[in-house]
Scaffold this active site. Structure first.
Site, short mmCIF file in Angstrom:
data_model
loop_
_atom_site.label_atom_id
_atom_site.label_comp_id
_atom_site.label_asym_id
_atom_site.label_seq_id
_atom_site.Cartn_x
_atom_site.Cartn_y
_atom_site.Cartn_z
N SER A 646 36.85 32.08 48.84
CA SER A 646 37.95 33.03 48.85
C SER A 646 38.71 32.95 50.18
O SER A 646 39.26 31.91 50.52
CB SER A 646 37.41 34.44 48.57
OG SER A 646 38.44 35.33 48.28
N ASP A 719 40.56 32.61 37.29
CA ASP A 719 40.31 33.46 38.45
C ASP A 719 41.23 34.69 38.40
O ASP A 719 42.45 34.55 38.46
CB ASP A 719 40.57 32.65 39.72
CG ASP A 719 40.18 33.40 40.99
OD1 ASP A 719 39.95 34.62 40.93
OD2 ASP A 719 40.09 32.75 42.05
N HIS A 753 36.55 34.26 39.72
CA HIS A 753 36.57 34.08 41.17
C HIS A 753 35.23 33.57 41.67
O HIS A 753 35.16 32.76 42.59
CB HIS A 753 36.92 35.41 41.84
CG HIS A 753 37.27 35.29 43.28
ND1 HIS A 753 38.30 34.50 43.73
CD2 HIS A 753 36.72 35.86 44.39
CE1 HIS A 753 38.37 34.58 45.05
NE2 HIS A 753 37.44 35.39 45.47
#
Length: 778
Positions: A646, A719, A753
């Site tokens: 991330s 995502d 994610h």
């Protein structure tokens, strides 16, 4: 060169076995403290579970087949364990179902569960004494929104959200659109963050309403009699008052938005009686598309029952129009409205900064009210008498980043009405804290006297292990803790607070990966060139010999701080049980690497412009870590890899492009073009147009022509995380390839994610190991 169609890969058998080790069950105390609820967790699900068709609507992912959120099974079994006798009783689930929600009745003699199958969600219940489960309703629940069932304080009346009888088939998309989709703006400032899974057209709106619409019924748990309440609608909340006489109801209304999730849609708040009749309207919230960046809505917000009063509503109201940049003496006020709601609401207090929480104490009419000063990252909490002009005493006044001064959080109990309140014993509350210190975390339990505001230490973790408080055992002088150490798996214990008796072992987890038994871990501390103290958790392989220089993997995630003192604090423990989960960088330990996990990458400065020095600060922090471990003789400075997930992936790309410290990098689910998040990201408060140079400097894609080292990028193809859409990795890959970089992009079907399916996790492990073996170790 494209390599799609090559199939899913698997790492070597040792890493595969560790990755597939079954997770331990999740344990929780019953509110009375008599039983442990043991919830068996599913291992890595098959990709087939993630591939189930779903709709992406208004920020939600919906399985239209069973009226539930889309996702794989998480909890697959239940058991009750009596703490005093040790008796353990399995509660078998019906075949083909998995656990959703679990609720205790207020008297804790019964419980409710929702069970999800392929085509429906059902309500089941059980009794503690007899065990076993029975179906309570034949009708399917609508579990798309919030928890679909609640229990009134009488312990027998249930509120249940069901799929409407007249629902019919889902709307079918017309083969030819009825017209174009038009977006208008007429001079209104609307600066919103980047959201995903939004509505796109009128057909999406129809699917959204079909999915969220539910009918609410009142059910008698004993007799099974069901009474409808109101008309079917898109209900967000159905909350009974603590005395069980009233219902707080909210529902979503039009107009919808194609730019915002449904948490921002118009919402109507009402109070009903138990027969579903309207008593009063509380608020009619408009579409929230004009909230300032970092601000809150105008009008009444966070409307909820005061949990230690019979039937009182509380809410907050902004005095600055919700704008954090506006200078005002007080930002918020706290308001109450007492039943029967025929008078006027009363202002309880005005609050200097933004009110962020009201936590009721067991003592009627008292609460812990907290406020947050975003300019200083500062937090204040007050003990308040919740009546107009009531006394207010300052309890805490501290930086949210100052872990060393963290007093802990108050522990709660469930009151006779089934509501969570802060436990109060003889005028004192219990505080459970992490115990951060330069030597590592030592969790603790304190007793805070509400009159003198002095704390007494009741218990502290031993210095050679890591043990922390999970909760109080009802009203007994006992706490449930979880203890672990480098050579001992997590163990649930019961500790007495009154006589110092040895703890009672309740459950001991087995070691899922004995190969990690010899792993060496320590907290290392070092400084970067500007004098800022840094830290990280250093792991060395089981067979490490002192003085051997190893290839090094640094895995990190940048965080923002106002000052160097808090940025340099240690917030981990050297005494944790070291076992990897999922595609963890700790797996590299079994491949002969040293791993520096959670390496500090602080970005320090004024919150209005701290990112102006983001690049130089993360480069300096990475350089300090490598220099320190090289000088210690642990790391080979010529063989260092960098990785992150991330925001850590964005950092990884920045370090590869803006420094020559690393041989290669792994970036998972990252964002590489900040112009695609123009109204802020992370804690950045400025827009692209207010901080153009900073946005561009923090966009690795704009420096793709300066590529120096190989980069592996991994991204889930669905995502949902704001700002990290798969397009970010796809465009960055194109830019790097266009400039001759050594780069590989792996996109994972049906993954979000994070990565959950067995096939995906094993493939990611294989990719990561091969990449660093080739470009760092080799």
């Amino acid at each position: 060169m494209a390599t799609s169609g090559a199939g899913y890969r698997r790492p070597d058998p040792l890493l595969e076995r560790i990755a597939l080790a079954p997770p331990p069950p999740f344990l929780a105390l019953s509110p009375s403290g008599d039983h442990l609820l043991e919830v068996m967790r599913a291992g890595l699900p098959p990709l087939e579970d993630l591939a189930t068709p779903f709709w992406r609507l208004a920020g939600r992912r919906i399985n239209p087949k069973n009226a539930a959120p889309h996702g794989p099974r998480s909890f697959v079994g239940l058991a009750l364990r009596h703490i005093d006798t040790g008796e353990r009783r399995e509660l078998p689930l019906p075949p083909g179902t998995h656990l959703g929600h679990f609720l205790w009745s207020p008297d804790q003699t019964r419980f409710l569960v929702t069970l999800t199958s392929e085509d429906r969600v059902e309500l089941w219940g059980g009794r503690v004494e007899s065990g076993g489960l029975e179906r309570l309703l034949d009708a399917p629940l609508n579990s798309v929104g919030r928890q679909p069932v609640s229990v009134l304080p009488d312990g027998r009346t249930l509120l249940v959200r069901l799929v409407p009888d007249d629902r019919g088939e889902a709307p079918v998309r017309p083969p030819v659109p009825p017209g174009p989709n038009v977006h208008d703006s007429e001079g209104v400032i609307s600066q919103v963050r980047t959201f995903t899974d939004l509505l796109k057209d009128p057909h999406d709106e129809a699917l959204y309403e079909w999915s969220l619409r539910s009918r609410v019924v009142r059910m008698d748990w004993d007799s099974g009699v069901v009474t409808p309440l109101g008309d079917a609608a898109n209900y967000r909340r159905f909350s009974p008052s603590p005395d069980g006489h009233w219902l707080l109801v909210s529902r979503i209304e039009r107009p919808y938005s194609y730019r915002l999730p449904d948490s921002h849609f118009p919402e109507r708040f009402e109070v009903w009686d138990l027969d579903g009749r309207l008593v009063c309207e509380i608020a009619q919230r408009p579409l929230l598309e004009e909230i300032p960046i970092g601000g809150v809505p105008r009008g009444r917000r966070q409307i909820a029952w005061q949990t230690n009063a019979p039937s009182t509503l509380l809410w907050m109201e902004a005095l600055d129009d919700g704008d954090p940049k506006r200078e005002v003496p007080e930002r918020d006020r706290l308001v109450r409205w007492n039943a029967p709601f025929d008078g006027e609401p009363e202002e309880l207090m005005r609050i200097e900064h933004r009110c962020v929480g009201v936590e009721s104490l067991e003592q009627p009419g008292r609460a812990l009210v907290s406020e947050y000063d975003r300019d200083r990252y500062w937090y204040r909490s007050w003990i308040c008498e919740l009546h107009p002009g009531g006394e207010r005493r300052l309890l805490w006044d501290l930086s949210v980043r100052d872990a060393y001064s963290d007093p802990g959080r108050p522990l709660s109990v469930v009151d006779p009405a089934g509501r969570s309140v802060i436990r109060v014993d003889d005028g004192a509350v219990y505080l459970s804290g992490g115990g951060a210190s330069p030597e590592g975390n030592r969790p603790f339990l304190d007793r805070l006297d509400l009159e003198s505001l002095e704390s007494t230490r009741l218990w502290e973790c031993d210095p050679d292990c890591f043990e922390y408080v999970l909760g109080l055992r009802g009203r007994r002088p006992e706490i449930l803790t979880l203890r672990e150490s480098p050579d001992s798996p997590p163990c649930y214990r019961l500790r007495r607070l009154d006589n110092g008796a040895p703890p009672t072992v309740l459950v001991q987890h087995p070691d899922p990966a004995p190969e990690f038994a010899g792993v060496k871990k320590e907290i290392v501390r070092y400084s970067r060139e500007d004098g800022v103290d840094l830290s990280g958790s250093l792991y060395l392989p089981p067979d490490y010999r002192e003085g051997t220089r190893l290839p090094l993997i640094i895995w990190a995630y940048p965080e923002e701080y106002l000052d160097a003192d808090t940025a340099g604090q240690v917030t981990s423990s050297p005494h944790r049980f070291v076992r990897p989960a999922g595609p963890s960088p700790l797996l590299f330990l079994l491949r002969g690497y040293a791993v520096l996990l959670d390496a500090a990458m602080p970005v320090i400065g004024d919150p209005e412009n701290m990112n102006d020095r983001y690049v130089e600060q993360v480069v300096s922090s990475a350089d300090a870590a490598i220099r320190y471990l090289s000088e210690r003789g642990v790391a080979d400075p010529e063989r260092v890899g960098i990785g992150g997930h991330s925001y850590g992936a964005t950092m990884t790309a920045t370090l590869l492009l803006q420094s020559e410290l690393f041989r290669a990098g792994i970036a998972r689910s990252g964002a590489y073009n900040r112009t695609l998040t123009p109204f802020g990201f992370q804690t950045e408060r400025r827009t692209l147009w207010e901080a153009r140079d900073t946005y561009l400097a923090m966009s690795p894609i704009l420096f793709a022509d300066q590529v120096k080292r190989p980069l592996l990028m991994i991204h889930g193809e669905v995502d949902p995380n704001p700002g990290t859409q798969p397009l970010q990795s796809e465009r960055f890959f194109d830019a790097l390839k266009g400039h001759g970089a050594t780069v590989r992009l792996v996109t994972l079907p049906h993954e979000g994610h994070g990565y959950r399916a067995e096939e995906s996790v094993l493939h990611v492990i294989a990719e990561m190991v091969d990449w660093f073996d080739r470009y760092v170790k080799g």
